[in-house]
Design a protein around this motif. Sequence first.
Motif, PDB file in Angstrom:
ATOM      1  N   LYS A 152     -74.873  45.529  21.249  1.00  0.00           N
ATOM      2  CA  LYS A 152     -74.683  44.354  22.098  1.00  0.00           C
ATOM      3  C   LYS A 152     -75.355  44.662  23.426  1.00  0.00           C
ATOM      4  N   PRO A 153     -76.235  43.769  23.905  1.00  0.00           N
ATOM      5  CA  PRO A 153     -77.016  44.082  25.107  1.00  0.00           C
ATOM      6  C   PRO A 153     -76.205  44.118  26.393  1.00  0.00           C
ATOM      7  N   SER A 154     -75.081  43.395  26.436  1.00  0.00           N
ATOM      8  CA  SER A 154     -74.303  43.335  27.668  1.00  0.00           C
ATOM      9  C   SER A 154     -72.834  43.077  27.290  1.00  0.00           C
ATOM     10  N   VAL A 155     -71.972  44.045  27.541  1.00  0.00           N
ATOM     11  CA  VAL A 155     -70.581  43.909  27.093  1.00  0.00           C
ATOM     12  C   VAL A 155     -69.708  43.304  28.178  1.00  0.00           C
ATOM     13  N   HIS A 156     -68.603  42.718  27.709  1.00  0.00           N
ATOM     14  CA  HIS A 156     -67.589  42.176  28.607  1.00  0.00           C
ATOM     15  C   HIS A 156     -66.309  42.961  28.463  1.00  0.00           C
ATOM     16  N   ILE A 157     -65.428  42.808  29.426  1.00  0.00           N
ATOM     17  CA  ILE A 157     -64.119  43.447  29.348  1.00  0.00           C
ATOM     18  C   ILE A 157     -63.421  43.071  28.038  1.00  0.00           C
ATOM     19  N   SER A 158     -63.608  41.849  27.614  1.00  0.00           N
ATOM     20  CA  SER A 158     -62.946  41.347  26.406  1.00  0.00           C
ATOM     21  C   SER A 158     -63.458  41.989  25.120  1.00  0.00           C
ATOM     22  N   ASP A 159     -64.532  42.754  25.202  1.00  0.00           N
ATOM     23  CA  ASP A 159     -65.042  43.472  24.022  1.00  0.00           C
ATOM     24  C   ASP A 159     -64.284  44.770  23.776  1.00  0.00           C
ATOM     25  N   THR A 160     -63.368  45.112  24.633  1.00  0.00           N
ATOM     26  CA  THR A 160     -62.524  46.290  24.410  1.00  0.00           C
ATOM     27  C   THR A 160     -61.715  46.095  23.144  1.00  0.00           C
ATOM     28  N   ALA A 161     -61.938  46.977  22.160  1.00  0.00           N
ATOM     29  CA  ALA A 161     -61.321  46.822  20.843  1.00  0.00           C
ATOM     30  C   ALA A 161     -61.740  48.007  19.980  1.00  0.00           C
ATOM     31  N   GLU A 162     -61.252  47.992  18.744  1.00  0.00           N
ATOM     32  CA  GLU A 162     -61.695  48.987  17.767  1.00  0.00           C
ATOM     33  C   GLU A 162     -62.635  48.305  16.783  1.00  0.00           C
ATOM     34  N   TYR A 163     -63.694  49.007  16.444  1.00  0.00           N
ATOM     35  CA  TYR A 163     -64.739  48.447  15.597  1.00  0.00           C
ATOM     36  C   TYR A 163     -64.863  49.285  14.318  1.00  0.00           C
ATOM     37  N   PHE A 164     -64.910  48.588  13.195  1.00  0.00           N
ATOM     38  CA  PHE A 164     -64.972  49.248  11.896  1.00  0.00           C
ATOM     39  C   PHE A 164     -66.236  48.828  11.151  1.00  0.00           C
ATOM     40  N   CYS A 165     -66.935  49.821  10.649  1.00  0.00           N
ATOM     41  CA  CYS A 165     -68.050  49.590   9.736  1.00  0.00           C
ATOM     42  C   CYS A 165     -67.510  49.698   8.320  1.00  0.00           C
ATOM     43  N   ALA A 166     -67.994  48.864   7.417  1.00  0.00           N
ATOM     44  CA  ALA A 166     -67.497  48.885   6.048  1.00  0.00           C
ATOM     45  C   ALA A 166     -68.639  48.645   5.077  1.00  0.00           C
ATOM     46  N   VAL A 167     -68.519  49.207   3.894  1.00  0.00           N
ATOM     47  CA  VAL A 167     -69.566  49.080   2.877  1.00  0.00           C
ATOM     48  C   VAL A 167     -68.944  48.862   1.509  1.00  0.00           C
ATOM     49  N   THR A 168     -69.586  48.030   0.730  1.00  0.00           N
ATOM     50  CA  THR A 168     -69.295  47.931  -0.682  1.00  0.00           C
ATOM     51  C   THR A 168     -70.633  47.903  -1.399  1.00  0.00           C
ATOM     52  N   SER A 169     -70.596  48.030  -2.715  1.00  0.00           N
ATOM     53  CA  SER A 169     -71.852  48.150  -3.442  1.00  0.00           C
ATOM     54  C   SER A 169     -71.852  47.235  -4.651  1.00  0.00           C
ATOM     55  N   SER A 170     -72.993  47.187  -5.282  1.00  0.00           N
ATOM     56  CA  SER A 170     -73.163  46.251  -6.387  1.00  0.00           C
ATOM     57  C   SER A 170     -72.340  46.626  -7.610  1.00  0.00           C
ATOM     58  N   ASN A 171     -71.825  47.846  -7.669  1.00  0.00           N
ATOM     59  CA  ASN A 171     -71.037  48.236  -8.830  1.00  0.00           C
ATOM     60  C   ASN A 171     -69.608  48.614  -8.476  1.00  0.00           C
ATOM     61  N   ASP A 172     -69.130  48.179  -7.315  1.00  0.00           N
ATOM     62  CA  ASP A 172     -67.781  48.556  -6.885  1.00  0.00           C
ATOM     63  C   ASP A 172     -67.184  47.428  -6.054  1.00  0.00           C
ATOM     64  N   TYR A 173     -66.007  46.953  -6.446  1.00  0.00           N
ATOM     65  CA  TYR A 173     -65.355  45.880  -5.712  1.00  0.00           C
ATOM     66  C   TYR A 173     -64.746  46.353  -4.405  1.00  0.00           C
ATOM     67  N   LYS A 174     -64.522  47.650  -4.286  1.00  0.00           N
ATOM     68  CA  LYS A 174     -63.777  48.143  -3.134  1.00  0.00           C
ATOM     69  C   LYS A 174     -64.632  48.162  -1.881  1.00  0.00           C
ATOM     70  N   LEU A 175     -63.976  47.868  -0.761  1.00  0.00           N
ATOM     71  CA  LEU A 175     -64.605  47.935   0.550  1.00  0.00           C
ATOM     72  C   LEU A 175     -64.180  49.251   1.180  1.00  0.00           C
ATOM     73  N   SER A 176     -65.150  50.119   1.484  1.00  0.00           N
ATOM     74  CA  SER A 176     -64.844  51.404   2.116  1.00  0.00           C
ATOM     75  C   SER A 176     -65.054  51.279   3.618  1.00  0.00           C
ATOM     76  N   PHE A 177     -64.040  51.651   4.376  1.00  0.00           N
ATOM     77  CA  PHE A 177     -64.092  51.536   5.834  1.00  0.00           C
ATOM     78  C   PHE A 177     -64.368  52.884   6.476  1.00  0.00           C
ATOM     79  N   GLY A 178     -65.081  52.840   7.605  1.00  0.00           N
ATOM     80  CA  GLY A 178     -65.194  54.003   8.447  1.00  0.00           C
ATOM     81  C   GLY A 178     -63.897  54.222   9.212  1.00  0.00           C
ATOM     82  N   ALA A 179     -63.852  55.321   9.944  1.00  0.00           N
ATOM     83  CA  ALA A 179     -62.630  55.683  10.677  1.00  0.00           C
ATOM     84  C   ALA A 179     -62.426  54.841  11.931  1.00  0.00           C
ATOM     85  N   GLY A 180     -63.449  54.099  12.327  1.00  0.00           N
ATOM     86  CA  GLY A 180     -63.322  53.231  13.496  1.00  0.00           C
ATOM     87  C   GLY A 180     -63.878  53.857  14.758  1.00  0.00           C
ATOM     88  N   THR A 181     -64.376  52.989  15.661  1.00  0.00           N
ATOM     89  CA  THR A 181     -64.846  53.398  16.979  1.00  0.00           C
ATOM     90  C   THR A 181     -64.112  52.570  18.013  1.00  0.00           C
TER      91      THR A 181
END
Lengths: 113, 113
Positions: free
Chosen positions: A78-107
């Motif tokens: 994000k080029p310019s953050v606001h105070i309201s962007d304070t939060a936890e952010y999770f990246c997640a991945v699923t694949s073409s042969n798996d229904y499950k969504l795998s999450f990262g530990a969060g930032t």
Amino acid sequence: AQSVTQLDSQVPVFEEAPVELRCNYSSSVSVYLFWYVQYPNQGLQLLLKYLSGSTLVKGINGFEAEFNKSQTSFHLRKPSVHISDTAEYFCAVTSSNDYKLSFGAGTTVTVRA
Amino acid sequence: DAGVIQSPRHEVTEMGQEVTLRCKPISGHDYLFWYRQTMMRGLELLIYFNNNVPIDDSGMPEDRFSAKMPNASFSTLKIQPSEPRDSAVYFCASSNGFNQPQHFGDGTRLSIL
């Protein structure tokens, strides 16, 4: 099975400064990638998704992410953050042969005035 | 549009008691997921349903945990008997297809004393 690594557990940033949150994944097949945001005492909200097509994906609240297949990355920016962007952010991945969504530990992003 | 609705938002009970968490998915969504979030283990998928049928319950920690989806608009996650280590935030999510974004409820914060 796929997995996700978020390289930074905490990112402090000043208001109006840019921010980048790093995400790497591992998978042997085609992937679908997501970024979610979690505000305190709330559920996860979808920021953006990559399913196919353009590798640069734009989401809500001014966020964007780029899918890089050769580096197996999906970094959020994000080029310019606001105070309201304070939060936890999770990246997640699923694949073409798996229904499950795998999450990262969060930032945890903390935006300071 | 109504999102995923979970109840109760908070539950405090004593060890050994039965706990029932409830979820109403978004209308038209055919996948429903139950997650548990803790500081130590992050987000864990417990079980998911497709068209009301449990597909994968490999994430359910013990026989004390059970989940049902009697119809397309309602699901329950039950813990009997409850233990202090079950204390966590439990999320329900739904999606409208394979590898589509999941929409999360606000969660139930469960405390077992």
